[in-house]
Write an enzyme that holds these catalytic residues in place. Structure first.
Site, short mmCIF file in Angstrom:
data_model
loop_
_atom_site.label_atom_id
_atom_site.label_comp_id
_atom_site.label_asym_id
_atom_site.label_seq_id
_atom_site.Cartn_x
_atom_site.Cartn_y
_atom_site.Cartn_z
N LYS A 191 12.34 -7.54 6.26
CA LYS A 191 11.09 -7.10 6.86
C LYS A 191 9.93 -7.45 5.92
O LYS A 191 9.81 -6.92 4.82
CB LYS A 191 11.10 -5.58 7.08
CG LYS A 191 9.76 -5.09 7.62
CD LYS A 191 9.54 -3.63 7.28
CE LYS A 191 8.11 -3.16 7.37
NZ LYS A 191 7.03 -4.09 7.35
N GLU A 266 12.12 -2.37 -6.93
CA GLU A 266 11.14 -2.95 -7.85
C GLU A 266 9.81 -2.31 -7.48
O GLU A 266 9.27 -2.59 -6.41
CB GLU A 266 11.14 -4.47 -7.67
CG GLU A 266 10.56 -5.19 -8.86
CD GLU A 266 9.07 -5.39 -8.72
OE1 GLU A 266 8.31 -4.51 -9.21
OE2 GLU A 266 8.65 -6.38 -8.13
N CYS A 300 2.28 -6.04 -9.35
CA CYS A 300 2.96 -4.86 -9.87
C CYS A 300 2.99 -4.84 -11.39
O CYS A 300 2.94 -3.80 -12.01
CB CYS A 300 4.36 -4.75 -9.30
SG CYS A 300 5.27 -6.28 -9.42
N GLU A 397 -1.58 3.47 -10.85
CA GLU A 397 -1.64 2.04 -10.52
C GLU A 397 -2.79 1.83 -9.53
O GLU A 397 -2.76 2.35 -8.41
CB GLU A 397 -0.32 1.62 -9.87
CG GLU A 397 -0.26 0.16 -9.52
CD GLU A 397 1.08 -0.26 -8.94
OE1 GLU A 397 1.61 0.46 -8.08
OE2 GLU A 397 1.59 -1.33 -9.33
P1 NDP Z 1 4.33 0.09 0.43
O1 NDP Z 1 5.25 0.46 -0.65
O2 NDP Z 1 3.95 1.12 1.40
O3 NDP Z 1 4.90 -1.14 1.25
C1 NDP Z 1 5.82 -2.10 0.79
C2 NDP Z 1 6.77 -2.50 1.92
O4 NDP Z 1 7.54 -1.37 2.32
C3 NDP Z 1 6.08 -2.96 3.19
O5 NDP Z 1 6.89 -3.91 3.83
C4 NDP Z 1 6.02 -1.68 4.01
O6 NDP Z 1 5.87 -1.94 5.37
C5 NDP Z 1 7.37 -1.08 3.69
N1 NDP Z 1 7.46 0.36 3.84
C6 NDP Z 1 6.47 1.28 3.70
N2 NDP Z 1 6.95 2.52 3.89
C7 NDP Z 1 8.28 2.39 4.13
C8 NDP Z 1 9.34 3.32 4.40
N3 NDP Z 1 9.12 4.62 4.42
N4 NDP Z 1 10.56 2.83 4.60
C9 NDP Z 1 10.80 1.53 4.56
N5 NDP Z 1 9.85 0.60 4.33
C10 NDP Z 1 8.60 1.02 4.11
O7 NDP Z 1 3.05 -0.49 -0.22
P2 NDP Z 1 1.62 -0.58 0.48
O8 NDP Z 1 1.56 -1.85 1.12
O9 NDP Z 1 1.31 0.60 1.35
O10 NDP Z 1 0.69 -0.45 -0.78
C11 NDP Z 1 0.38 0.83 -1.31
C12 NDP Z 1 0.40 0.79 -2.82
O11 NDP Z 1 1.68 0.43 -3.26
C13 NDP Z 1 -0.50 -0.24 -3.45
O12 NDP Z 1 -1.80 0.23 -3.60
C14 NDP Z 1 0.16 -0.47 -4.75
O13 NDP Z 1 -0.23 0.50 -5.67
C15 NDP Z 1 1.61 -0.31 -4.44
N6 NDP Z 1 2.32 -1.58 -4.24
C16 NDP Z 1 3.11 -2.04 -5.23
C17 NDP Z 1 3.74 -3.25 -5.09
C18 NDP Z 1 4.61 -3.78 -6.15
O14 NDP Z 1 4.91 -4.96 -6.13
N7 NDP Z 1 5.07 -2.97 -7.06
C19 NDP Z 1 3.57 -4.07 -3.91
C20 NDP Z 1 2.77 -3.48 -2.89
C21 NDP Z 1 2.16 -2.28 -3.09
P3 NDP Z 1 4.41 -2.05 6.01
O15 NDP Z 1 3.76 -3.22 5.40
O16 NDP Z 1 4.71 -2.24 7.45
O17 NDP Z 1 3.70 -0.77 5.71
#
Ligand code: NDP
Length: 821
Positions: A191, A266, A300, A397
């Site tokens: 996904k 991660e 990240c 973060e």
């Molecule tokens: P999320 O952790 O919410 O999203 C990452 C992925 O997980 C997306 O594909 C999202 O889908 C999916 N997802 C979200 N909630 C669930 C769940 N309960 N069960 C399964 N899958 C889920 O990150 P965000 O995009 O909302 O970003 C929010 C914050 O997260 C950022 O501001 C940043 O601080 C952090 N972040 C960190 C990252 C890293 O690489 N460490 C990467 C991205 C974000 P969908 O896109 O449909 O919501």
């Protein structure tokens, strides 16, 4: 502007990459459907969601919104395909993966343009970093597919894996997930993030183009609440790999607890960028640009905390501000742009909120004088000074182009400040003194350490976090183990059957019934010395109540209670202390105080393990008799267990200075040192079977690798472990390295799993206990290793010892050391 003026200002002209090929590809395909079984399938809901270009705020495309029915279909496709793909020879898989890599390169510019349009990141980055790394990842892992049979002979694929990726590196994260999974023979349901699906859909087209068998890779676009959660909970998924926020990672840990699904996370970071006063400041400035303004800081492992040695802080800040004035922000497709757009209005708002918070908290904010484009979602590079380490902006973060700076005086202070967050993803160290840099690197709680460089990635070098940045590695050989399981593991689901016999034999506070034909004479013999001098044989044995073993000392249970230990006939054969929460707390404290154990030499640890074997061997017969007494097994059988235990101690004494990591040669002038490091304090709940061997099989690898531990021995047969106190005491083992707390296994394990100062938890017991441990571990995201109620043949060297144990006892730190002037 005339030529003269250009020389004067050194202004770049616009250098736009053509958007047309990308836009026309999108137009041909939008609305995009789901990719299941190599077919484009309409979503069950019939719904589509918009994909927005963050640089303009305008709609780029529509992608299908999958729901749980689509997840079922994709998982079923993956399961059916696994039947064949899981048995496909490595060489065949390697050919497919090689073809994927080739096709990525053939479509590289289209992919780069799509990524910039969809995510808002500069084309310079997608073209020169993201896409080449994607291709490299598939080439590298094609190699592991080819070598799997010879290099991982004891392993099999996990099955169908669910992969959930974020929006910050859409195609690169896909590659990090899909490449190792395919190489190891798994099938995939992936996904993408809802904001950034387009390159994943182009990748699906490549999968079709190269003729990968249907169902091996399935891609479902849509919302987290519909697709992500359904994947995580799906009973026919064998592993979840996730990259994203720590909060979601924590919820996934809880949702998968006890399910038997493998999990790698991660997560976020707040990585330090440490500058010592002898660093080359001009290089440092460029390093900072890469650390925090690369990908708009939505990284990240972004170096978001600048830690500067006090005497050069003013000079560096001045240079940085000057450089920030010259950064160029704007159209991501402009090849001369440094900073593109933020991925979404929501993310932009969150960055602004945290920046306001920083100002409120009293830090000094600085931004360049120029203005951002007004169309699209842009945020200027931002620098905070006068930041106090405990404030929100120093701890949370921000995931945007925002740098916070703090100062330190000594290397020790730098390390303390660097480690002062719950995260542990990456760190960057800048100094011209390589001795200093290499001394600091192992002290940093971070999965990657870059020396005089930053944000370098390669398929050969594993990437992943310590502490709340998650667990598991992506890349390198260590990353492969996330997608395999030992061949001897034939079971698929957790089992609550094992241990039933043990549970019913367990005292659990109530005395089992003694057999009717109890032989009083025989019982008496258990308590009378067998000395042949004819005198002592008349004396009762001196009463011995085993205490706890904490901080190298035998201590009484805090509760003041003891619990009886019974033989299989229900006769009391001894007492052990009834450990409680306080004993565990003391033991964890003692284990932390013994942290010098990891800093000592591996040779020293080996010597102590050999010494333990020697001391155990001197009391072989006594230990065998104790096993007979507790388990009712034959003497021959018990003696074999003691022999196997001595051999196991020898094995880990041998491994202590041989499990050494690797030196990687990524495509750069330099090396990457992949060092397996101790995890820290490990809580261990031992299996009921094999009271001595089960105990030592877990204790020995943990301490061989430099961890300090708190162990709960077999609940039914704890006396073999408590008899080891003297062995430990006489083997020069420093106090606090091994702490033993006896009592109710599940109660004590729960305290350990809940404890924020315990870094990992191993639990070998019933499935329900495993679930409880996994659930509780989400608190501080501690690593867990549990048996899901399945038995392990501890006498068998394949199952009972070796690299699997050493891997669980370590985490790999990759230290990047570039060389050359
Ligand atoms: P999320 O952790 O919410 O999203 C990452 C992925 O997980 C997306 O594909 C999202 O889908 C999916 N997802 C979200 N909630 C669930 C769940 N309960 N069960 C399964 N899958 C889920 O990150 P965000 O995009 O909302 O970003 C929010 C914050 O997260 C950022 O501001 C940043 O601080 C952090 N972040 C960190 C990252 C890293 O690489 N460490 C990467 C991205 C974000 P969908 O896109 O449909 O919501």
């Amino acid at each position: 502007m005339n030529v003269m003026e250009i020389f004067e200002t050194m202004e770049y002209g616009p250098a736009p990459e053509a958007a047309a090929p990308g836009l026309s590809w999108i137009q041909e395909h939008s609305p995009f459907n789901l990719f299941i079984n190599n077919q484009w399938v309409k979503p069950a809901s019939g719904q589509y969601i918009d994909s927005i270009n963050p640089a303009t705020g305008k709609r780029l495309a529509q992608v299908a919104a999958a729901n749980s029915a689509d997840v079922d279909a994709a998982v079923a496709a993956g399961r059916a395909a696994f039947e064949t793909w899981g048995k496909t020879p490595g060489h065949v898989r390697a050919r497919y993966m090689y073809a994927i890599a080739r096709h990525i390169q053939k479509h590289s510019r289209l992919l780069a343009v799509l990524e910039s349009l969809d995510n808002g990141k500069p084309i310079r980055e997608t073209r020169d970093i993201d896409i080449p790394l994607v291709a490299r990842h598939f080439y590298y892992h094609a190699g592991w597919a080819q070598l799997m049979e010879s290099e991982l002979p004891g392993y099999q694929p996990v099955g169908v894996v669910g992969q959930i990726i974020p929006w910050n590196f859409p195609l690169l994260m896909l590659a990090w997930k899909i490449a190792p999974a395919l190489a190891m023979g798994n099938t995939i349901v992936l996904k993408p993030a809802r904001y950034t699906s387009l390159t994943a859909l182009k990748f699906a087209e490549i999968v079709q183009e190269i003729g990968l068998p249907p169902g091996v890779v399935n891609i479902l676009t849509g919302e987290a609440s519909q697709v992500g959660e359904a994947l995580v909970r799906h009973p026919d998924i064998n592993k979840i790999a996730f990259t994203g926020s720590t909060d979601v990672g924590r919820s996934i840990r809880r949702a998968t607890a006890g399910s038997g699904k493998k999990l790698s996370l991660e997560l976020g970071g707040k990585s330090p960028f440490i500058v010592f006063d002898d660093a080359d400041l001009d290089s440092v400035v460029e390093g900072v640009v890469d650390a925090i303004w690369f990908n708009q800081g939505q990284v990240c492992c972004a170096g978001s905390r600048l830690l500067v040695q006090e005497d050069i802080a003013d000079r560096l800040i001045e240079k940085l501000r000057e450089r920030m004035e010259h950064l160029r922000i704007g159209d991501p497709l402009d090849k001369a742009v440094d900073i593109g757009a933020i991925v979404s209005p929501g993310q932009l708002k969150e960055i602004q909120r945290l920046v306001n918070k920083g100002v409120e908290e009293g830090a000094v904010m600085w931004q360049p004088s120029w203005a951002c484009p007004t169309e699209g979602y842009f945020f200027p590079p931002t620098l905070f000074t006068n930041v106090s380490p405990a404030t929100t902006i120093a701890q949370v973060e921000i995931f945007g182009p925002v740098l916070v700076s703090m100062t330190f005086r000594t290397p020790a202070e730098a390390v303390e400040l660097a480690n002062n967050t719950p995260y542990g993803l990456a760190a960057s160290v800048w100094s011209e003194n390589i001795n200093l840099a290499l001394d600091v690197a192992p002290k940093l709680k971070a999965g990657s350490v870059w020396i005089n460089c930053t944000n370098l990635f390669d398929a050969s070098s594993g990437f992943g976090g310590y502490r709340e940045s998650g667990f598991g590695r992506e890349g390198g050989k260590e990353g492969l183990y996330e997608y395999v399981r030992p061949k001897w593991e034939t079971h698929e689901a957790p089992s609550s059957e094992l241990h039933i016999a043990i549970e019913s034999a367990s005292t659990n506070g109530s005395k089992p019934q003694a057999p009717a034909d109890e032989d009083a004479e025989a019982e008496g013999l258990d308590h009378i010395s067998t000395s042949a001098d004819g005198y002592s044989a008349l004396l009762p044995a001196i009463d011995r109540t085993s205490k706890m073993f904490i901080g190298g000392k035998q201590t009484r249970a805090d509760s003041g209670y003891s619990r009886d230990v019974y033989d299989p006939q229900g006769r009391v054969i001894g007492q052990v202390g009834e450990g409680n929460r306080k004993d565990i707390r003391n033991a964890v404290e003692a284990a932390h105080a013994a942290h010098g154990w990891a800093a000592g030499t591996a040779h020293n640890r080996a010597q102590i393990l050999y010494y333990m074997a020697e001391n155990l061997s001197a009391r072989e017969e006594e230990f065998a008799r104790k096993i007979v007494q507790q388990t009712g097994r034959s003497y021959v059988d018990a003696a074999a267990e003691v022999q196997a235990t001595i051999s196991r101690l020898f094995s880990y004494a041998a491994w202590a200075d041989k499990y050494e990591g690797a030196v990687h040669r990524p495509p750069l002038r330099g090396v990457v040192l992949a060092m397996p490091e101790a995890i820290g304090v490990i809580g261990i709940a031992c299996p009921e079977e094999y009271p001595l061997l089960g105990f030592v099989s877990l204790v020995a690898p943990a301490i061989a690798m430099g961890n300090t531990i708190v162990v709960v021995p077999s609940q039914v047969s704890p006396l073999s472990a408590t008899d080891c106190y003297q062995v430990l005491e006489t083997s020069d083992l420093p106090g606090g390295v091994v702490n033993i707390v006896t009592g109710d296994r599940d109660e004590l394990s729960q305290v350990l799993a809940d404890h924020d100062d315990v870094d990992a938890m191993w639990y070998f017991g019933p499935a329900e206990g495993c679930k409880r441990v996994e659930l509780a571990s989400a608190g501080n995201m501690k690593r867990t290793w549990v048996s899901y109620g399945h038995p392990r043949d501890w006498m068998d060297r394949v199952q009972g010892e070796g690299e699997e144990f050493l891997r669980e006892a370590t985490q790999v730190k990759n230290i990047w050391v570039p060389y050359g002037e």
